[in-house]
Design a protein around this motif. Structure first.
Motif, PDB file in Angstrom:
ATOM      1  N   LYS A  95      12.708  11.898   7.875  1.00 56.15           N
ATOM      2  CA  LYS A  95      13.746  11.779   6.848  1.00 56.15           C
ATOM      3  C   LYS A  95      13.387  12.566   5.594  1.00 56.15           C
ATOM      4  N   GLY A  96      12.374  13.412   5.695  1.00 51.90           N
ATOM      5  CA  GLY A  96      11.966  14.199   4.536  1.00 51.90           C
ATOM      6  C   GLY A  96      11.095  13.438   3.562  1.00 51.90           C
ATOM      7  N   GLY A  97      10.469  12.355   4.026  1.00 54.62           N
ATOM      8  CA  GLY A  97       9.662  11.534   3.138  1.00 54.62           C
ATOM      9  C   GLY A  97       8.408  12.232   2.656  1.00 54.62           C
ATOM     10  N   MET A  98       8.029  11.961   1.410  1.00 54.43           N
ATOM     11  CA  MET A  98       6.763  12.475   0.882  1.00 54.43           C
ATOM     12  C   MET A  98       5.808  11.338   0.537  1.00 54.43           C
ATOM     13  N   THR A  99       6.355  10.113   0.327  1.00 56.47           N
ATOM     14  CA  THR A  99       5.524   8.946   0.048  1.00 56.47           C
ATOM     15  C   THR A  99       6.155   7.722   0.698  1.00 56.47           C
ATOM     16  N   LEU A 100       5.313   6.911   1.324  1.00 54.94           N
ATOM     17  CA  LEU A 100       5.767   5.700   2.007  1.00 54.94           C
ATOM     18  C   LEU A 100       5.086   4.497   1.368  1.00 54.94           C
ATOM     19  N   TYR A 101       5.869   3.477   1.070  1.00 55.95           N
ATOM     20  CA  TYR A 101       5.351   2.243   0.485  1.00 55.95           C
ATOM     21  C   TYR A 101       5.591   1.111   1.485  1.00 55.95           C
ATOM     22  N   ASP A 123       0.835  -1.195   0.000  1.00 55.67           N
ATOM     23  CA  ASP A 123       0.000   0.000   0.000  1.00 55.67           C
ATOM     24  C   ASP A 123       0.869   1.244   0.000  1.00 55.67           C
ATOM     25  N   VAL A 124       0.286   2.323  -0.499  1.00 60.87           N
ATOM     26  CA  VAL A 124       0.990   3.601  -0.595  1.00 60.87           C
ATOM     27  C   VAL A 124       0.400   4.578   0.408  1.00 60.87           C
ATOM     28  N   ILE A 125       1.262   5.205   1.199  1.00 59.82           N
ATOM     29  CA  ILE A 125       0.817   6.202   2.176  1.00 59.82           C
ATOM     30  C   ILE A 125       1.416   7.559   1.808  1.00 59.82           C
ATOM     31  N   PRO A 126       0.600   8.502   1.336  1.00 61.42           N
ATOM     32  CA  PRO A 126       1.121   9.853   1.078  1.00 61.42           C
ATOM     33  C   PRO A 126       1.424  10.538   2.402  1.00 61.42           C
TER      34      PRO A 126
END
Length: 210
Positions: free
Chosen positions: A75-81, A22-25
């Motif tokens: 960590k500056g993330g914009m999208t998490l998979y 799944d993708v988490i914005p």
């Protein structure tokens, strides 16, 4: 890719995660994505799972999700998979984080992303050049040992891709980080397979000009 598209920077990218992920914005819509994953996980609980324990299981999963999201944002993330379904009964201890674009100024006006990638490669062990959608990128791989004082609770295998954004001004770069937690006494070949999976995912990378 058309000539017109190559004359302007892309406005995003597309990445195809494996089935069962799944993708988490992490900018907007984060809570809705997490709620969806939690609902799906609860619906997949075994038939004999005690009903009285469902609220506790839901709360624990929500807390774990929030922890992972906080770390990705830090960590500056914009999208998490994340893998949210078991593979042959095994819960994969992995994640992929796509980070916010960062600006890196040119050392000289005539230099470009190639010079930055070459400089990074010279000081990054295990670095090599890959091509993602006609764009030269830097790939590195290493094992990170557990170090509680530095906030690393569990050893993990980390693979990173550093990708310049074409035709961006100032020069911008994206980072994609893959992390696989290493269980004590586990077979290194298992993690080699997980790394191959991440490389396959990065092979689906495409710039978006829509």
């Amino acid at each position: 890719m058309t000539t017109a598209e190559r004359s302007r920077p892309p406005n995003g990218f597309n990445l195809v995660p494996p089935p069962g992920w799944d993708v988490i914005p992490l900018r907007t819509g984060t809570k809705e994505a997490m709620d969806h994953i939690v609902r799906k996980a609860v619906a997949q609980l075994p038939a004999g799972f005690p009903k009285d324990d469902i609220p506790k299981a839901r709360l624990k999963l929500t807390q774990e999700m929030k922890k992972v999201v906080r770390r990705a944002r830090a960590k500056g993330g914009m999208t998490l998979y994340l893998p949210t379904e078991r593979l042959h009964g095994v819960a994969l201890p992995v994640s992929i984080v796509a980070s916010e674009p960062i600006d890196i100024p040119r050392v000289r006006p005539s230099s470009g992303p190639e010079a930055i990638l070459a400089a990074l490669a010279s000081v990054t062990p295990g670095a090599e050049t890959r091509t993602l959608h006609d764009t030269a990128a830097l790939r590195s791989e290493r094992e990170v040992p557990a170090n509680a004082p530095q906030g690393v609770d569990v050893a993990h295998r980390r693979v990173e891709y550093f990708v310049p954004v074409p035709d961006s001004a100032p020069d911008q770069y994206l980072a994609f980080s893959f992390s696989a937690l290493i269980a004590p006494g586990s077979d290194p070949a298992f993690y080699d397979i997980l790394v191959e999976l991440f490389d396959a995912v990065m092979g689906t990378f495409r710039w978006s000009y829509a």
